[in-house]
Design a protein around this motif. Structure first.
Motif, PDB file in Angstrom:
ATOM      1  N   PHE A 421      -8.193  -3.206  -4.761  1.00 23.49           N
ATOM      2  CA  PHE A 421      -8.834  -3.294  -6.081  1.00 23.49           C
ATOM      3  C   PHE A 421      -8.004  -4.146  -7.028  1.00 23.49           C
ATOM      4  CE2 PHE A 421     -12.522  -0.577  -7.008  1.00 23.49           C
ATOM      5  CZ  PHE A 421     -12.762  -0.122  -5.730  1.00 23.49           C
ATOM      6  N   GLY A 422      -6.682  -4.018  -6.899  1.00 25.23           N
ATOM      7  CA  GLY A 422      -5.806  -4.831  -7.738  1.00 25.23           C
ATOM      8  C   GLY A 422      -5.724  -6.256  -7.227  1.00 25.23           C
ATOM      9  N   ALA A 423      -5.579  -6.389  -5.908  1.00 21.99           N
ATOM     10  CA  ALA A 423      -5.388  -7.711  -5.313  1.00 21.99           C
ATOM     11  C   ALA A 423      -6.583  -8.621  -5.590  1.00 21.99           C
ATOM     12  CB  ALA A 423      -5.156  -7.580  -3.810  1.00 21.99           C
ATOM     13  N   GLU A 424      -7.760  -8.015  -5.648  1.00 22.06           N
ATOM     14  CA  GLU A 424      -8.958  -8.802  -5.924  1.00 22.06           C
ATOM     15  C   GLU A 424      -8.825  -9.533  -7.262  1.00 22.06           C
ATOM     16  OE1 GLU A 424     -13.393  -7.691  -4.955  1.00 22.06           O
ATOM     17  OE2 GLU A 424     -12.726  -6.602  -6.711  1.00 22.06           O
ATOM     18  N   ILE A 425      -8.252  -8.856  -8.250  1.00 25.53           N
ATOM     19  CA  ILE A 425      -8.069  -9.468  -9.572  1.00 25.53           C
ATOM     20  C   ILE A 425      -6.867 -10.434  -9.544  1.00 25.53           C
ATOM     21  CG2 ILE A 425      -7.538  -8.980 -12.004  1.00 25.53           C
ATOM     22  CD1 ILE A 425     -10.364  -8.071 -11.119  1.00 25.53           C
ATOM     23  N   LEU A 426      -5.752  -9.966  -8.977  1.00 22.59           N
ATOM     24  CA  LEU A 426      -4.545 -10.812  -8.965  1.00 22.59           C
ATOM     25  C   LEU A 426      -4.786 -12.103  -8.195  1.00 22.59           C
ATOM     26  CD1 LEU A 426      -1.711  -8.178  -8.336  1.00 22.59           C
ATOM     27  CD2 LEU A 426      -2.741  -8.904 -10.491  1.00 22.59           C
ATOM     28  N   GLY A 427      -5.630 -12.039  -7.193  1.00 23.07           N
ATOM     29  CA  GLY A 427      -5.913 -13.203  -6.352  1.00 23.07           C
ATOM     30  C   GLY A 427      -6.492 -14.377  -7.127  1.00 23.07           C
ATOM     31  N   ARG A 428      -7.037 -14.110  -8.312  1.00 20.36           N
ATOM     32  CA  ARG A 428      -7.615 -15.208  -9.102  1.00 20.36           C
ATOM     33  C   ARG A 428      -6.580 -15.896  -9.976  1.00 20.36           C
ATOM     34  NH1 ARG A 428     -11.666 -11.173  -9.841  1.00 20.36           N
ATOM     35  NH2 ARG A 428     -13.332 -11.554  -8.354  1.00 20.36           N
ATOM     36  N   MET A 429      -5.372 -15.371  -9.998  1.00 20.24           N
ATOM     37  CA  MET A 429      -4.353 -15.946 -10.887  1.00 20.24           C
ATOM     38  C   MET A 429      -3.660 -17.135 -10.239  1.00 20.24           C
ATOM     39  SD  MET A 429      -2.656 -12.486 -12.353  1.00 20.24           S
ATOM     40  CE  MET A 429      -3.650 -11.328 -13.300  1.00 20.24           C
ATOM     41  N   ASP A 430      -3.349 -18.126 -11.082  1.00 23.43           N
ATOM     42  CA  ASP A 430      -2.788 -19.372 -10.559  1.00 23.43           C
ATOM     43  C   ASP A 430      -1.268 -19.451 -10.576  1.00 23.43           C
ATOM     44  OD1 ASP A 430      -5.014 -20.694  -9.723  1.00 23.43           O
ATOM     45  OD2 ASP A 430      -5.458 -21.537 -11.700  1.00 23.43           O
ATOM     46  N   ILE A 431      -0.610 -18.750 -11.498  1.00 25.09           N
ATOM     47  CA  ILE A 431       0.845 -18.893 -11.615  1.00 25.09           C
ATOM     48  C   ILE A 431       1.507 -18.064 -10.515  1.00 25.09           C
ATOM     49  CG2 ILE A 431       2.845 -18.578 -13.115  1.00 25.09           C
ATOM     50  CD1 ILE A 431       0.964 -18.771 -15.505  1.00 25.09           C
ATOM     51  N   ALA A 436       3.059 -13.039  -7.855  1.00 20.28           N
ATOM     52  CA  ALA A 436       3.907 -12.312  -6.906  1.00 20.28           C
ATOM     53  C   ALA A 436       4.548 -11.100  -7.577  1.00 20.28           C
ATOM     54  CB  ALA A 436       4.975 -13.244  -6.337  1.00 20.28           C
ATOM     55  N   GLN A 437       4.998 -11.307  -8.826  1.00 21.48           N
ATOM     56  CA  GLN A 437       5.618 -10.213  -9.563  1.00 21.48           C
ATOM     57  C   GLN A 437       4.615  -9.067  -9.779  1.00 21.48           C
ATOM     58  OE1 GLN A 437       6.320 -10.750 -13.866  1.00 21.48           O
ATOM     59  NE2 GLN A 437       8.503 -10.694 -13.387  1.00 21.48           N
ATOM     60  N   LEU A 438       3.412  -9.429 -10.188  1.00 18.92           N
ATOM     61  CA  LEU A 438       2.394  -8.413 -10.436  1.00 18.92           C
ATOM     62  C   LEU A 438       1.973  -7.737  -9.140  1.00 18.92           C
ATOM     63  CD1 LEU A 438       0.257 -10.291 -13.104  1.00 18.92           C
ATOM     64  CD2 LEU A 438       1.760  -8.324 -13.471  1.00 18.92           C
ATOM     65  N   ASP A 439       1.918  -8.526  -8.080  1.00 20.06           N
ATOM     66  CA  ASP A 439       1.550  -7.985  -6.783  1.00 20.06           C
ATOM     67  C   ASP A 439       2.535  -6.886  -6.366  1.00 20.06           C
ATOM     68  OD1 ASP A 439      -0.364  -8.903  -4.401  1.00 20.06           O
ATOM     69  OD2 ASP A 439       1.556  -8.246  -3.567  1.00 20.06           O
ATOM     70  N   ARG A 440       3.816  -7.173  -6.560  1.00 19.79           N
ATOM     71  CA  ARG A 440       4.838  -6.163  -6.234  1.00 19.79           C
ATOM     72  C   ARG A 440       4.674  -4.910  -7.088  1.00 19.79           C
ATOM     73  NH1 ARG A 440       8.202 -10.618  -5.818  1.00 19.79           N
ATOM     74  NH2 ARG A 440       8.915 -10.399  -7.967  1.00 19.79           N
ATOM     75  N   LEU A 441       4.453  -5.137  -8.374  1.00 18.00           N
ATOM     76  CA  LEU A 441       4.287  -4.001  -9.290  1.00 18.00           C
ATOM     77  C   LEU A 441       3.106  -3.128  -8.889  1.00 18.00           C
ATOM     78  CD1 LEU A 441       4.686  -5.484 -12.872  1.00 18.00           C
ATOM     79  CD2 LEU A 441       6.050  -3.668 -11.842  1.00 18.00           C
ATOM     80  N   VAL A 442       1.990  -3.796  -8.626  1.00 17.17           N
ATOM     81  CA  VAL A 442       0.760  -3.068  -8.300  1.00 17.17           C
ATOM     82  C   VAL A 442       0.940  -2.314  -6.989  1.00 17.17           C
ATOM     83  CG1 VAL A 442      -1.639  -3.413  -7.581  1.00 17.17           C
ATOM     84  CG2 VAL A 442      -0.767  -4.563  -9.618  1.00 17.17           C
ATOM     85  N   ARG A 443       1.559  -2.959  -6.044  1.00 17.39           N
ATOM     86  CA  ARG A 443       1.740  -2.319  -4.741  1.00 17.39           C
ATOM     87  C   ARG A 443       2.656  -1.094  -4.859  1.00 17.39           C
ATOM     88  NH1 ARG A 443       3.500  -6.091  -0.133  1.00 17.39           N
ATOM     89  NH2 ARG A 443       2.901  -7.607  -1.707  1.00 17.39           N
ATOM     90  N   ALA A 444       3.747  -1.275  -5.575  1.00 16.27           N
ATOM     91  CA  ALA A 444       4.690  -0.160  -5.721  1.00 16.27           C
ATOM     92  C   ALA A 444       4.002   0.996  -6.439  1.00 16.27           C
ATOM     93  CB  ALA A 444       5.916  -0.615  -6.500  1.00 16.27           C
ATOM     94  N   ARG A 445       3.270   0.661  -7.450  1.00 11.35           N
ATOM     95  CA  ARG A 445       2.610   1.684  -8.245  1.00 11.35           C
ATOM     96  C   ARG A 445       1.578   2.447  -7.416  1.00 11.35           C
ATOM     97  NH1 ARG A 445       1.420   1.873 -13.970  1.00 11.35           N
ATOM     98  NH2 ARG A 445      -0.264   3.362 -14.173  1.00 11.35           N
TER      99      ARG A 445
ATOM    100  N   ASP B 135      -7.861 -20.750  11.263  1.00 13.17           N
ATOM    101  CA  ASP B 135      -7.450 -19.646  10.382  1.00 13.17           C
ATOM    102  C   ASP B 135      -8.295 -19.546   9.114  1.00 13.17           C
ATOM    103  OD1 ASP B 135      -6.660 -21.885   9.080  1.00 13.17           O
ATOM    104  OD2 ASP B 135      -4.529 -21.352   8.960  1.00 13.17           O
ATOM    105  N   SER B 136      -9.512 -20.114   9.173  1.00 13.63           N
ATOM    106  CA  SER B 136     -10.284 -20.214   7.937  1.00 13.63           C
ATOM    107  C   SER B 136     -10.706 -18.854   7.358  1.00 13.63           C
ATOM    108  CB  SER B 136     -11.518 -21.094   8.153  1.00 13.63           C
ATOM    109  OG  SER B 136     -12.262 -20.595   9.238  1.00 13.63           O
ATOM    110  N   LEU B 137     -10.758 -17.835   8.182  1.00 12.93           N
ATOM    111  CA  LEU B 137     -11.176 -16.534   7.643  1.00 12.93           C
ATOM    112  C   LEU B 137      -9.988 -15.659   7.241  1.00 12.93           C
ATOM    113  CD1 LEU B 137     -14.068 -15.629  10.093  1.00 12.93           C
ATOM    114  CD2 LEU B 137     -14.256 -16.503   7.778  1.00 12.93           C
ATOM    115  N   MET B 138      -8.777 -16.200   7.411  1.00 12.91           N
ATOM    116  CA  MET B 138      -7.600 -15.349   7.241  1.00 12.91           C
ATOM    117  C   MET B 138      -7.302 -14.999   5.794  1.00 12.91           C
ATOM    118  SD  MET B 138      -6.751 -14.454  10.095  1.00 12.91           S
ATOM    119  CE  MET B 138      -8.320 -14.747  10.852  1.00 12.91           C
ATOM    120  N   ASN B 139      -7.673 -15.891   4.859  1.00 10.01           N
ATOM    121  CA  ASN B 139      -7.357 -15.618   3.460  1.00 10.01           C
ATOM    122  C   ASN B 139      -8.540 -15.073   2.682  1.00 10.01           C
ATOM    123  OD1 ASN B 139      -4.587 -16.156   3.434  1.00 10.01           O
ATOM    124  ND2 ASN B 139      -5.065 -18.337   3.635  1.00 10.01           N
ATOM    125  N   ARG B 140      -9.567 -14.683   3.432  1.00  9.64           N
ATOM    126  CA  ARG B 140     -10.693 -14.022   2.749  1.00  9.64           C
ATOM    127  C   ARG B 140     -10.580 -12.516   2.940  1.00  9.64           C
ATOM    128  NH1 ARG B 140     -15.942 -17.229   4.570  1.00  9.64           N
ATOM    129  NH2 ARG B 140     -16.851 -15.199   4.114  1.00  9.64           N
TER     130      ARG B 140
END
Ligand code: ATP
Ligand code: MG
Lengths: 456, 251
Positions: A421-431, A436-445, B135-140
């Motif tokens: 649920f978190g990764a879906e949102i974080l995945g849209r971020m470009d920086i 990565a920092q937020l990913d760690r935080l969310v995962r730990a939490r 690997d095209s489906l790996m990051n979905r």
């Protein structure tokens, strides 16, 4: 007494009067340097607050959120901090490691030059504090400040404007591309008494310019404090602003905020937000698409546990035709937490070919957690496409079994599904470093949450 | 490797499996065929440990141990793999992250080191090559928006990465085009080893042209009504399941 009845007491006139008195007592401070127009803004703002006071749960906009704890607490505005090694250490976890050249740091609402870094900015770009800008770019500030998030819009933006002393200022002139992200960090470091700060941020990205801004809010130490923030982001024709907002206030904090973005023709705004902290948080987001061909995306995540309460009210205002808006909000709620999402979409008369999408997905991990989600569509044009959808529920049992059938323990499977649920949102971020920092935080939490959840 | 004796199982008082007997030895490939609703997927899910189904009678031994007493994850860690008839979507979790988490869970159980993302990519690349995919489906996100065929291929990829001892493929051939069918069959054949075994649930004799079964079983009404060699599949194709049911009544 019902929570609503108890809450109404929050409107007791003494809380309101306290702020008015404080304003009057401090009105003389710095009056000499303050330009007349700004004094007028402040005076108008306190008059407005004196009129309306703190909101109560009887008001539609506030029916899920009681601000009584804020109204009941006597907060003091903190003095200017002394820059110290301890502060520098305290702020380190909130910095963007590999992308950390442009940052303005505020402690208890005061700009701290010694902790800031304004190196390597492109020609003509300003990153710094509003007080300084009133000297240099006074006309830009006057043209925009408090024009979008108007003090009249609500009691909290009124209070923020009334006590506006300083804040962050980011100015990107026409056609300039600021490649590295600009970070604005608001740290609160309360001592024994409860303190309040009213951080203000003004971001102006002129025609055809481009910038990424990361706004972070965090607390140091254990004390009680209240952050009452207002941010205005003005994006010119053909410009692009990538705004990130990370709310990691301490667990005893109150966080109230308004973010207002205003877009010109063919402009693009991405607004990513992650809310992890504060005992009580309320964030109003208003995005106005005020030129045709604009694109606005709100991409938000809230993770709540314990007794946390977070309320997000968003308004996407399609004021002009041919604009597109996407809104993705995910919430993960554990413990006895309460998440509120209210997504308002306005399509003004004449805003034809509007395309607006909104989704709000809530994962409710505990029987005592609660999520409220409501869309609010106000459509005054006929040739539009507006869709919205909300989900709310526990973990998907089918998914849980699928993961377990692949060898993951029930605990690991639960935390992976919540993480999704978190990764879906974080995945849209470009920086990348921020992601990565937020990913760690969310995962730990979430690992922590799921373990706790599993205790019988 | 697998000994199923008089297995009865169902959902909330409704019996679906009514006394299954089946023995699978290492190195063997078994095909289970049978009409819709006869209990094939139920059998597969019961073997994988799906909590919806209750076993009311009978026993299952896996490598001499009581399979039914194990949690689903323990079964997987012990080398059992089920390719789902309806693979599940996982919101927000990329296929690569999911595969690595699964592989690491199993490696941890085996007492091996967990793989970091870089090492895992090495393993993944090698498996993708074996199966002949990119690997095209790996990051979905896992199965999210995958086509029917992509979901089935993805099950086979998981099998390849996890290297199970006993694989149960529940209609992995359904919905595949002929090329994908060959790839899936090729993947199964590549992974075939004297120490492993495979059970394929299928409606079509077609798959069995590529994966040659040692035994074919016909499941109807929650029981195995007929077993035979690979010729049985041809006969079923020609005569349909009614023939088995009729034969069963006469016998
Ligand atoms: N969770 C469930 N709750 C109630 N009934 C179920 C459940 N799962 C399966 N059944 C029933 O059990 C019977 C067997 O279903 P199963 O999925 O095992 O059939 P199948 O042989 O795999 O069929 P198909 O060839 O269509 O895949 C069906 O009548 C089905 O409706
Ligand atoms: Mg089936």
């Amino acid at each position: 007494m019902t929570p609503e009845a108890a809450d109404v007491l929050a409107a007791a006139p003494d809380a309101r009067a306290r702020y008015v008195r404080e304003f009057e007592a401090s009105a003389g401070n710095g009056a000499g340097q303050t330009p007349a127009w700004l004094r007028a803004v402040r005076e108008g703002a306190i008059a407005r607050f004196a009129e309306v006071g703190f909101p109560t749960m009887r008001q539609e906009e506030w029916r899920f959120t009681s601000v009584r704890p804020i109204a009941d607490t006597v907060f003091r505005r903190a003095d200017e901090p002394v820059p110290s090694g301890a502060l520098a250490t305290a702020m380190a976890p909130y910095l963007l490691c590999e992308a950390d050249r442009h940052r303005a740091v505020f402690v208890n609402g005061h700009f701290v030059a010694a902790l800031s870094s304004l190196a390597g900015l492109p020609e003509g770009v300003t990153v710094g504090n509003l007080a300084a800008a009133l000297g240099g770019e006074a006309d830009v500030v006057q043209q925009h400040l408090a024009r979008y998030a108007r003090p009249a819009a609500g009691p909290f933006s009124a209070l923020n404007a009334a006590f506006l002393l300083d804040g962050a200022f980011v100015f990107v002139p026409e056609g300039v591309d600021v490649e590295e992200p600009v970070q604005v960090l608001f740290l609160s470091s309360p001592s024994r008494e409860p303190i309040v700060s009213h951080p203000r941020t003004l971001v102006v990205v002129e025609r055809g310019a481009r910038a990424s801004i990361v706004e972070s809010y965090a607390g140091v130490g254990e004390g009680v404090y209240w952050t009452n923030a207002v941010t205005e982001v003005v994006v010119g024709d053909g410009a692009r602003a990538d705004c990130y907002r990370v709310q990691r206030e301490s667990g005893t904090a109150y966080h109230v905020a308004t973010t207002h973005t205003h877009q010109g023709r063919d402009s693009v705004v991405w607004f990513h937000l992650v809310a992890l902290g504060a005992a009580l948080a309320r964030h109003d987001i208003v995005s106005v698409l005020d030129g045709s061909g604009g694109l606005c995306t709100l991409n938000g995540l809230y993770l709540l546990g314990g007794q946390q309460h977070a309320d997000h009210h968003t308004t996407i205002d399609h004021a002009q035709p041919h604009c597109e808006s996407h809104e993705y909000f995910n919430g993960v709620l554990d413990g006895q937490s309460h998440g509120v999402f209210n997504g308002r979409i306005i399509v003004r008369p004449g805003a034809q070919r509007t395309d607006a999408k909104q989704t709000n997905n809530n994962l409710v991990l505990s029987g005592e957690a609660r999520a409220d989600s409501q869309p609010q569509l106000e459509i005054y044009a006929d040739d539009v496409r507006c869709t919205h959808g909300a989900t709310l529920g526990p973990l998907d049992e089918r998914a849980l079994f699928y993961l377990r059938s692949r060898g993951m323990s029930a605990d690991a499977a639960r935390s992976l599904l919540s993480y999704g649920f978190g990764a879906e949102i974080l995945g849209r971020m470009d920086i990348a470093p921020l992601r990565a920092q937020l990913d760690r935080l969310v995962r730990a939490r979430l690992q922590r949450e799921s373990r706790r959840e599993n205790v019988p | 490797m697998l000994e199923i004796r008089n297995l009865h199982a169902g959902v909330g008082g409704t019996e679906i499996l009514r006394g299954i007997d089946l023995t699978v030895r290492t190195g063997e490939v078994h095909a289970i065929m049978g009409p819709n609703g006869s209990g094939k997927s139920t059998l597969a899910q019961v073997l994988a440990g799906h909590p919806t189904f209750t076993v009311t009678e009978g026993s299952v031994l896996y490598e001499g141990r009581d399979l039914l007493g194990m949690d689903p994850e323990e079964r997987a860690q012990q080398g059992l793999f089920l390719a789902f008839q309806y693979p599940v979507e996982i919101r927000g979790v990329t296929n690569a992250y999911f595969l690595r988490s699964a592989l690491n869970a199993i490696r941890k159980h085996r007492g091996e080191d967990e793989l970091d993302p870089v090492d895992f990519l090495g393993v993944l690349d090698e498996k993708l090559k074996v199966i002949g995919w990119d690997d095209s489906l790996m990051n979905r996100p896992v199965n999210d928006g995958f086509s029917g065929g992509e979901k089935k291929r993805n099950e086979i990829l998981q099998m390849a990465v996890l290297e199970p001892k006993l694989a149960i493929l529940d209609e992995t051939d359904s919905g595949l085009d002929i090329d994908a069918l060959k790839t899936v069959a090729h993947a199964v054949n590549t992974l075939r080893a004297p120490t492993n075994a495979t059970v394929v649930v299928t409606h079509y004799q077609r798959l069995l042209n590529y994966i040659t079964p040692d035994y074919v079983h016909v499941l109807t009404g929650g029981r195995i009504e007929k077993s035979g060699g690979k010729e049985l599949a041809w006969e079923l194709e020609a005569r349909g399941y009614d023939w088995v049911a009729a034969g069963a009544v006469i016998a």
